[in-house]
Design a protein around this motif. Structure first.
Motif, PDB file in Angstrom:
ATOM      1  N   HIS A 169      68.788 -26.379  49.871  1.00 22.74           N
ATOM      2  CA  HIS A 169      67.775 -27.404  49.615  1.00 22.74           C
ATOM      3  C   HIS A 169      66.438 -26.686  49.479  1.00 22.74           C
ATOM      4  O   HIS A 169      66.159 -25.747  50.224  1.00 22.74           O
ATOM      5  N   PRO A 170      65.591 -27.099  48.530  1.00 26.95           N
ATOM      6  CA  PRO A 170      64.331 -26.374  48.318  1.00 26.95           C
ATOM      7  C   PRO A 170      63.405 -26.375  49.531  1.00 26.95           C
ATOM      8  O   PRO A 170      62.534 -25.499  49.634  1.00 26.95           O
ATOM      9  N   THR A 177      65.000 -28.310  62.082  1.00 26.65           N
ATOM     10  CA  THR A 177      64.566 -29.700  62.051  1.00 26.65           C
ATOM     11  C   THR A 177      65.722 -30.684  61.881  1.00 26.65           C
ATOM     12  O   THR A 177      66.805 -30.317  61.423  1.00 26.65           O
ATOM     13  N   GLY A 178      65.467 -31.952  62.249  1.00 24.90           N
ATOM     14  CA  GLY A 178      66.530 -32.946  62.295  1.00 24.90           C
ATOM     15  C   GLY A 178      66.544 -33.936  61.154  1.00 24.90           C
ATOM     16  O   GLY A 178      66.940 -35.091  61.341  1.00 24.90           O
ATOM     17  N   VAL A 179      66.110 -33.527  59.963  1.00 22.03           N
ATOM     18  CA  VAL A 179      66.086 -34.414  58.793  1.00 22.03           C
ATOM     19  C   VAL A 179      67.416 -34.313  58.057  1.00 22.03           C
ATOM     20  O   VAL A 179      67.842 -33.214  57.686  1.00 22.03           O
ATOM     21  N   GLY A 180      68.065 -35.451  57.824  1.00 23.16           N
ATOM     22  CA  GLY A 180      69.410 -35.447  57.263  1.00 23.16           C
ATOM     23  C   GLY A 180      69.566 -34.650  55.988  1.00 23.16           C
ATOM     24  O   GLY A 180      70.523 -33.884  55.836  1.00 23.16           O
ATOM     25  N   LEU A 196      69.567 -30.885  56.713  1.00 19.65           N
ATOM     26  CA  LEU A 196      70.707 -30.405  57.498  1.00 19.65           C
ATOM     27  C   LEU A 196      71.988 -30.346  56.681  1.00 19.65           C
ATOM     28  O   LEU A 196      72.863 -29.507  56.919  1.00 19.65           O
ATOM     29  N   GLY A 197      72.122 -31.265  55.725  1.00 17.73           N
ATOM     30  CA  GLY A 197      73.342 -31.395  54.925  1.00 17.73           C
ATOM     31  C   GLY A 197      73.188 -32.574  53.987  1.00 17.73           C
ATOM     32  O   GLY A 197      72.072 -32.948  53.639  1.00 17.73           O
ATOM     33  N   PRO A 198      74.286 -33.206  53.610  1.00 14.37           N
ATOM     34  CA  PRO A 198      74.205 -34.314  52.640  1.00 14.37           C
ATOM     35  C   PRO A 198      73.745 -35.637  53.250  1.00 14.37           C
ATOM     36  O   PRO A 198      74.302 -36.697  52.969  1.00 14.37           O
ATOM     37  N   ASN A 199      72.739 -35.581  54.122  1.00 13.10           N
ATOM     38  CA  ASN A 199      72.008 -36.730  54.652  1.00 13.10           C
ATOM     39  C   ASN A 199      72.773 -37.580  55.660  1.00 13.10           C
ATOM     40  O   ASN A 199      72.171 -38.116  56.585  1.00 13.10           O
ATOM     41  N   ALA A 233      74.998 -30.987  63.532  1.00 14.90           N
ATOM     42  CA  ALA A 233      74.463 -30.379  62.315  1.00 14.90           C
ATOM     43  C   ALA A 233      73.259 -29.504  62.637  1.00 14.90           C
ATOM     44  O   ALA A 233      73.102 -28.408  62.084  1.00 14.90           O
ATOM     45  N   LEU A 234      72.395 -29.984  63.534  1.00 16.88           N
ATOM     46  CA  LEU A 234      71.237 -29.197  63.945  1.00 16.88           C
ATOM     47  C   LEU A 234      71.684 -27.869  64.551  1.00 16.88           C
ATOM     48  O   LEU A 234      71.147 -26.803  64.228  1.00 16.88           O
TER      49      LEU A 234
END
Length: 327
Positions: free
Chosen positions: A196-197, A218-221, A224-227, A234-235
């Protein structure tokens, strides 16, 4: 990785290096009390980015400082001693960060002014190129500008931590070259785990570590992966990779949790032209809330992380950087 020692658990500091209240004066600062835990907590709260002027940021911080000071669950931070004081009295230590240097309006003297208001971390650029440097969403990152290099040096002089999150890779690498103090990526995941950029390369993480800095996973979906996987598991996958790459002494946690996430997702849906496909393709973005971040300690222990590594990742590493940089 070796199994953790079977010893009584000691209280550990949680250092949340970046979260987001609504950027409005009436925002509920009491939401920050959700980070309270027995070992103590520090939270850095965003106070502005691209659209905000120096006056906007000053007014917002002034208002929030008054209300944070009036809340017995929270403690304003001036220095690292206030973090320790918050641990002793069970309050959440609170400082601020700027997600873009735009609010400086090109005036380096504003670094000191914002520092005096409690801003302890700042990003030169947010996603796209500005007067200081390139962003992670630029097709070509030309690196720090002359002004950007002067900005990093001024941050060093004042005691504000330079942060490469949202910056382009070259800009981040050049920050590490220019800075004489530790540089951080406050809220960034690992690109080798998920392409991811907004995620950082191995080189960025390695050069950050070489300054004595820290990568805050960070904990943004969508980072971390496909949301659909904004989870502690995942974190920790990203933490595992970063630890293997740069060592546990250069990894931390930083949720990037927006307390107004429903409003943010509504804006995402209503204004798709403002966001690239890498943000919108999965629909509403999922975020790991404070309550999820509070369980990272258990997850690391369950995966066999040694006691000292858990303490470092949960908060000790960012605390070390603060002690080195803040004045």
């Amino acid at each position: 990785m070796a199994h953790a020692d079977s010893v009584p658990r000691r209280p550990r500091l949680l250092w949340e290096q970046h979260c987001c209240l609504p950027l409005e004066r009436h925002a509920d600062v009491g939401e920050l009390a959700r980070y309270r835990r027995p070992g103590g907590s520090f939270v850095s709260v965003n106070v502005g980015y691209v659209p905000h002027s120096a006056a906007d940021v000053t007014g917002l911080i002034t208002n929030w400082r008054e209300r944070i000071a009036a809340d017995s669950r929270l403690r304003l931070v001036e220095g690292v001693g206030d973090v320790e004081a918050a641990r002793r009295d069970g309050s959440v230590a609170v400082a601020f960060d700027l997600e873009d240097s735009g609010p400086l309006e090109g005036r380096l003297e504003c670094v000191r002014q914002f520092y005096d208001l409690g801003v302890r971390t700042m990003l030169p650029s947010y996603n796209n190129r500005n007067a200081a440097g390139g962003g992670c969403l630029d097709a070509v990152d030309e690196g720090l500008t002359v002004y950007g290099r002067a900005l990093v040096r001024e941050m060093n002089a004042v005691g504000m931590v330079a942060d490469g999150s949202h910056c382009g890779s070259r800009t981040g690498l050049e920050m590490c070259e220019v800075s004489e103090l530790p540089v951080v990526y406050s809220h960034s995941c690992m690109r080798s785990v998920w392409e991811h950029p907004r995620n950082i390369t191995d080189e960025q993480a390695t050069e950050c570590a070489a300054t004595g800095g820290v990568v805050g996973i960070t904990g943004v979906g969508i980072f971390l992966g496909p949301n659909d996987d904004a989870s502690v598991d995942a974190l920790v996958r990203h933490i595992d990779y970063a630890v293997e790459l740069v060592g546990p002494e250069h990894v931390g946690v930083s949720s990037d949790y927006p307390f107004d996430h429903d409003d943010f997702n509504a804006m995402l849906e209503q204004s798709p032209e403002l966001f690239p496909d890498s943000y919108t393709r999965w629909g509403p973005i999922d975020f790991l809330p404070p309550e999820g971040l509070l369980t990272v300690e258990d997850a690391l222990i369950a995966r066999g992380y040694p006691d000292d590594a858990v303490t470092a990742i949960l908060g000790g590493n960012f605390h070390r950087v603060a002690a080195q940089v803040w004045q």
